[in-house]
Design an enzyme around this catalytic site. Structure first.
Site, PDB file in Angstrom:
ATOM      1  N   TRP A 103       0.961  -1.316  -0.081  1.00 30.41           N
ATOM      2  CA  TRP A 103       0.067   0.116  -0.191  1.00 30.41           C
ATOM      3  C   TRP A 103       0.831   1.212  -0.076  1.00 30.41           C
ATOM      4  O   TRP A 103       0.455   2.318  -0.561  1.00 30.41           O
ATOM      5  CB  TRP A 103      -0.989  -0.027   1.060  1.00 30.41           C
ATOM      6  N   ASP A 159      -1.750   6.937   5.933  1.00 33.88           N
ATOM      7  CA  ASP A 159      -2.876   5.898   5.627  1.00 33.88           C
ATOM      8  C   ASP A 159      -3.131   4.874   6.855  1.00 33.88           C
ATOM      9  O   ASP A 159      -2.106   3.999   7.549  1.00 33.88           O
ATOM     10  CB  ASP A 159      -2.220   5.104   4.501  1.00 33.88           C
ATOM     11  N   LYS A 201     -12.063  -2.100   6.785  1.00 30.94           N
ATOM     12  CA  LYS A 201     -11.098  -2.903   7.774  1.00 30.94           C
ATOM     13  C   LYS A 201     -11.665  -2.600   9.176  1.00 30.94           C
ATOM     14  O   LYS A 201     -11.938  -3.664   9.772  1.00 30.94           O
ATOM     15  CB  LYS A 201      -9.789  -2.443   7.649  1.00 30.94           C
TER      16      LYS A 201
HETATM   17  C1  LIG Z   1      -7.013  -1.873   2.197  1.00 32.63           C
HETATM   18  C2  LIG Z   1      -6.147  -0.916   2.383  1.00 32.63           C
HETATM   19  C3  LIG Z   1      -6.103  -0.057   1.287  1.00 32.63           C
HETATM   20  C4  LIG Z   1      -6.774  -0.060  -0.129  1.00 32.63           C
HETATM   21  O1  LIG Z   1      -8.116   0.296   0.183  1.00 32.63           O
HETATM   22  P1  LIG Z   1      -8.947   0.556  -0.908  1.00 32.63           P
HETATM   23  O2  LIG Z   1     -10.247   1.038  -0.249  1.00 32.63           O
HETATM   24  O3  LIG Z   1      -9.342  -0.904  -1.537  1.00 32.63           O
HETATM   25  O4  LIG Z   1      -8.719   1.556  -1.937  1.00 32.63           O
HETATM   26  C5  LIG Z   1      -4.951   1.081   1.386  1.00 32.63           C
HETATM   27  N1  LIG Z   1      -4.140   1.043   2.309  1.00 32.63           N
HETATM   28  C6  LIG Z   1      -4.331   0.149   3.360  1.00 32.63           C
HETATM   29  C7  LIG Z   1      -3.264   0.221   4.504  1.00 32.63           C
HETATM   30  C8  LIG Z   1      -5.203  -1.057   3.279  1.00 32.63           C
HETATM   31  O5  LIG Z   1      -5.303  -1.890   4.327  1.00 32.63           O
END
Ligand SMILES: *Cc1c(COP(=O)(O)O)cnc(C)c1O
Length: 355
Positions: free
Chosen positions: A100, A167, A191
């Site tokens: 990511w 993030d 998540k």
């Molecule tokens: C799942 C995830 C993403 C991607 O998320 P989307 O909503 O599918 O774009 C980005 N960063 C992290 C840390 C993630 O766990």
């Protein structure tokens, strides 16, 4: 009964799902579905206002920050962060700790120069680099608080001379943070906060408006803030279910309380991984994630039978990501410790059978 260890979309509290199901038919006794009411109705405005209030309360968001619910997943934020924060000819700094982080870095390259201050790529991201210097002349420093795929987590944050963009998709609301340490926090809901379809962004107001770049409305944080997350039709249902999940979290005692539960779950599982001669952890112990627990079978031939054994016990979603292999047990907020004990029991029974 199923024990949902899936990495995302992840488990949601059962009572939240029941309320959400009810609201699909009859939302708050309106005799209308949450799916068919106007986003401008007082009923939905109350939902959005409560969601924002809960975010503020649960994370102690200080003055000077705006909270918005956006769309396009965390992946869109990979581009929007540099679009809004990286001036033409400027630089942005990145800590490369996994897939990511790397995708975020790639998107920033469309907007300016990028600097990777440190990477753990050479070890397949099994640790978080610690010795790095944050360049003072970069527009921001981007980090990933929890590496969902590799199972590492930044245990501590650090002082930074430039705004930190984080993030937090896979560990937001799982542990206490000091929002003032960040210029921008973003997190996809699916998540630890709600269903897929919305992204939470917590934006420090004074980091905006510094690029001179013309930004289309939907991609401009300022427009989204001024539109109170309703510049266009917001993802009503995803915001509603996120709000219900945050309500549930507050009733459980908030982030401080869930942090203790999450630690207890992670410790129990890592202790078993370290004890059980059939399995081993993937990451260096000090950087192990309390959300995504990655481990492998010492004997690769045990991998498939163990997955099958788990499946028979209702343990689902623990197959590791293809870039790591083995197993990944995601133990998000809504996963009860009883499910962790079911997995631990399965590991112990599997050990006895394979002696
Ligand atoms: C799942 C995830 C993403 C991607 O998320 P989307 O909503 O599918 O774009 C980005 N960063 C992290 C840390 C993630 O766990």
């Amino acid at each position: 009964m199923k024990h949902n260890f899936g990495p995302g979309p992840g488990i949601l509290p059962h009572e939240v799902l029941k309320q959400a199901a009810e609201a699909v038919i009859n939302f708050n006794d309106t005799e209308l579905s949450i799916l068919e009411i106007s986003h401008r109705s007082p009923e939905f405005e109350a939902v959005l206002a409560e969601a924002i209030k809960l975010v503020k309360e649960l994370l102690n968001v200080p003055e000077g920050y705006s909270i918005v619910f956006l769309q396009g997943g965390a992946s869109t934020q990979f581009a929007l962060a540099p679009y809004n924060l990286l001036p033409e000819g400027g630089k942005a700094a990145y800590l490369e700790t996994g897939v990511w982080a790397n995708k975020a870095l790639k998107e920033a390259k469309y907007f300016g120069e990028t600097i990777v201050v440190a990477t753990s790529k050479e070890s397949n991201f099994t640790y978080i680099p610690k010795d790095f210097e944050i360049p003072k002349d970069a527009a921001y420093f981007h980090i990933t608080s929890n590496n969902t795929i590799y199972g590492t987590q930044l245990r501590k944050f650090f002082p930074s001379p430039i705004p930190v963009v984080c993030d937090m998709s896979s560990d937001i609301f799982s542990r206490t943070i000091n929002v003032a340490d960040f210029g921008l926090i973003y997190a996809g809901a699916q998540k630890n906060m709600g269903p897929a379809g919305t992204v939470l962004a917590i934006i420090k107001d004074d980091i905006l408006g510094k690029t001179n770049r013309k930004i289309p409305a939907m991609f401009n944080y300022q427009t989204q803030i001024e539109g109170d997350s309703m510049y266009n039709t917001p993802p009503v249902f995803a915001i509603y279910v996120s709000m219900l999940t945050l309500r549930w979290l507050k009733a459980k005692g908030g982030v401080e309380a869930i942090e203790k539960d999450n630690f207890a779950k992670a410790k129990a599982l890592y202790d078993e991984i370290d004890r059980n001669p059939l399995f081993k952890g993937v990451c260096v112990p000090e950087d192990r994630s309390y959300m995504n627990v990655c481990f492998v079978a010492n004997n690769p031939e045990h991998e498939k039978p163990f997955l099958k054994y788990c499946d028979e016990k209702g343990i689902i979603g623990i197959k590791g990501h293809r870039s790591v292999g083995g197993f990944r047990a995601s133990i998000y907020n809504a996963l009860p410790i009883t499910s962790v004990h079911v997995l631990i029991d399965a590991m112990q029974e599997f050990e006895v059978k394979n002696k």
